[in-house]
Write an enzyme that holds these catalytic residues in place. Structure first.
Site, PDB file in Angstrom:
ATOM      1  N   ASP A   1     -13.818  69.049  -6.649  1.00 22.29           N
ATOM      2  CA  ASP A   1     -13.865  68.038  -5.597  1.00 22.29           C
ATOM      3  C   ASP A   1     -13.779  68.729  -4.235  1.00 22.29           C
ATOM      4  O   ASP A   1     -13.534  69.933  -4.163  1.00 22.29           O
ATOM      5  CB  ASP A   1     -12.712  67.027  -5.755  1.00 22.29           C
ATOM      6  CG  ASP A   1     -11.433  67.714  -6.175  1.00 22.29           C
ATOM      7  OD1 ASP A   1     -11.168  68.823  -5.653  1.00 22.29           O
ATOM      8  OD2 ASP A   1     -10.684  67.161  -6.999  1.00 22.29           O
TER       9      ASP A   1
ATOM     10  N   ASP B   1     -12.209  68.746  -0.329  1.00 17.30           N
ATOM     11  CA  ASP B   1     -11.186  68.256   0.595  1.00 17.30           C
ATOM     12  C   ASP B   1     -11.579  68.657   2.014  1.00 17.30           C
ATOM     13  O   ASP B   1     -12.195  69.703   2.219  1.00 17.30           O
ATOM     14  CB  ASP B   1      -9.821  68.886   0.281  1.00 17.30           C
ATOM     15  CG  ASP B   1      -9.345  68.534  -1.123  1.00 17.30           C
ATOM     16  OD1 ASP B   1      -9.743  67.473  -1.624  1.00 17.30           O
ATOM     17  OD2 ASP B   1      -8.594  69.337  -1.716  1.00 17.30           O
TER      18      ASP B   1
ATOM     19  N   ASP C   1      -0.837  77.748  -0.225  1.00 14.02           N
ATOM     20  CA  ASP C   1      -0.170  78.663  -1.149  1.00 14.02           C
ATOM     21  C   ASP C   1      -0.755  80.081  -1.148  1.00 14.02           C
ATOM     22  O   ASP C   1      -0.084  81.039  -0.778  1.00 14.02           O
ATOM     23  CB  ASP C   1      -0.071  78.068  -2.565  1.00 14.02           C
ATOM     24  CG  ASP C   1      -1.356  77.440  -3.068  1.00 14.02           C
ATOM     25  OD1 ASP C   1      -2.401  77.569  -2.392  1.00 14.02           O
ATOM     26  OD2 ASP C   1      -1.329  76.831  -4.158  1.00 14.02           O
TER      27      ASP C   1
END
Ligand code: ATP
Ligand code: MG
Length: 451
Positions: A72, A74, A148
């Site tokens: 997907d 973002d 992260d």
């Protein structure tokens, strides 16, 4: 040696601030615009037209650079959720603690979030340092720091086709190395799920975890216990369905991380004889994911926990329980234990039960019962499950194939197959099951006057 390390550390710490981010041109990062979701591009364009920044960010950029198809897309922007929403016809703000906007285009949802600032002293944490709220808006550079891994902190600008890289993420990605942004131990304390994510990305990219990023995991693995079960379930599902589950588990095991890091894995990987079955289940899942087919979480969890159910089922039968109630009890006790730790949702656990409960019914083939079995909603999944058991050598493979053919057949074929059963010689796999109806033992005659 040590001074080198310190120098490196200092230069990493200050490099974005001093030199600014690297802007990597199209011919260096290699992303082909045609592989980028046109809806994600649209969101960025609309934001730009209204004076905001809009970048594709995170997993999609990482996957596009290494030539994988993103799951997907973002988008990250400097516009706040309230500023984003009115720019699109179908957009809604979701989340309370961490607000973002879902911009909807038919089947595709573009998750659009506002740049966030990294953890601060004031941020609310639990007693182990895990961040509980994360809703402080910031700029792009700050947003990059709170992500992260370096490979997950890349911003693709569809307008200029540049990738903006604050932490040498593209270089790490080319080396296929998962490297934490900032101090790994601190970042794991803030969010222990990052340990699982490190392993997953390394397996997915067929790469490695940078030594400094990897080192604290072993001693910090137990922090996973503090993560809410539903979050752990989501992350574990991602790990098991990333198309490289076998590699992930192998890696976890090699690092001694399967203890404590994932409660389910202790159960799954530690039982003698259970390994083959679990391996087959995961290989099957991996190849389905890689072929772009859907996978069912209930099927997967039913497979991962089956050996345990079977073991208890056997024990209960040995203690004199009847076959079917023994299976029900075994299933309940295994599910009770695991749902508590993993938040396996009710809808999954009821499907898992159905798959398990169908298994003893495959042992005998009797016309009327077969028709009732076919009508069960999980019949097909149960047949698939039976194939796994056959492949693992715990069920007769010819009989398993018969059931699969039945599941695949149309009504006429099914009727023929069931009809043909009556004329078959007795099948050795079913030998233990008497074909004829068992007669009820005759009641001993009771003398009238004894009543
Ligand atoms: P995939 O969707 O393929 O599993 P992803 O990297 O897109 O991988 P998501 O969970 O969708 O993972 O998160 C999107 C992005 O949000 C990540 O790329 C990362 O930048 C950031 N992110 C997600 N989880 C964390 C986390 N626990 N800590 C810090 N940043 C995170
Ligand atoms: Mg993602």
């Amino acid at each position: 040696m040590i001074t080198d390390t310190i120098k490196k550390f200092v230069s990493r710490l200050f490099s974005p601030a001093i030199r600014g981010p690297q802007r990597i041109a199209r011919d260096k990062h290699g992303i082909d615009r045609r592989n980028v979701s046109r809806h994600a591009i649209k969101v960025c364009e609309v934001l730009r037209q209204h004076g905001y920044q809009g970048y594709i960010v995170g997993g999609a950029v990482r996957d596009l650079i290494v030539g994988l198809e993103p799951k997907d897309f973002d988008v990250a922007t400097d516009a706040t959720p309230e500023q984003i929403r009115p720019l699109f016809r179908r957009a809604r703000i979701i989340g309370r603690r961490f607000q973002l906007v879902h911009v909807v285009f038919g089947q595709e949802i573009i998750e659009t979030s506002t740049f966030r600032a990294p953890a601060t002293q004031e941020q609310e944490t639990d007693e182990h340092g895990r961040i509980l709220r994360d809703n402080v808006f910031g700029n792009q550079e700050q947003d990059a720091i709170r992500r992260d891994f370096t490979m997950n902190a890349l911003y693709y600008d569809p307008h200029t086709e540049e990738v903006i890289d604050y932490h040498q993420g593209v270089a790490d990605l080319k080396k296929r190395q998962v490297r934490m942004i900032g101090d790994p131990a601190t970042r794991y304390r803030e969010d222990p799920v990052r340990m699982l994510r490190a392993v997953r990305f390394a397996a997915k990219l067929n790469g490695t975890i940078d030594p400094a990023t990897r080192q604290p995991i072993e001693t910090m693995a137990s922090l996973i216990d503090n993560v809410p079960a539903s979050r752990l379930f989501d992350e574990m599902l991602k790990l098991l369905t990333c198309g490289h589950a076998m590699d992930c588990l192998r890696q976890l095991r090699e690092d001694g991380l399967h203890h404590g890091l994932l409660p389910l894995l202790d159960v799954v990987l530690e039982q003698p004889g259970g390994e083959r079955f679990v391996e087959l289940a995961l290989e099957r899942t991996d190849s389905r994911v890689r072929a772009g087919k859907s996978i069912s979480p209930s099927f997967l969890f039913a497979a991962l926990l089956w050996q345990q159910v079977e073991l208890r089922w056997k024990q209960l039968r040995a203690e004199g329980e009847h076959n079917v109630p023994a299976l029900a009890k075994a299933a309940d006790s295994v599910l009770d234990e695991q749902t508590e730790k993993l938040a396996i949702q009710r809808r999954f656990s009821s499907d898992m039960r159905e798959i398990w409960f169908m298994q003893p019914r495959f042992e005998r083939r009797m016309g009327k019962t077969i028709y009732r079995m076919i009508e069960q909603p999980r019949f097909r999944a149960s047949c698939d499950f039976l194939q796994l058991r056959a492949a693992a050598g715990e069920f007769d493979s010819v009989l398993a194939q018969w059931w699969m053919d039945l599941a695949n057949g149309d009504d006429a074929t099914r009727a023929d197959m069931i009809e043909a059963l009556a004329h078959l010689p007795r099948d050795p796999a079913e030998a233990s099951v008497p074909r004829k109806r068992r007669r009820r033992p005759r009641r001993p005659a009771v003398p009238r006057d004894a009543e």
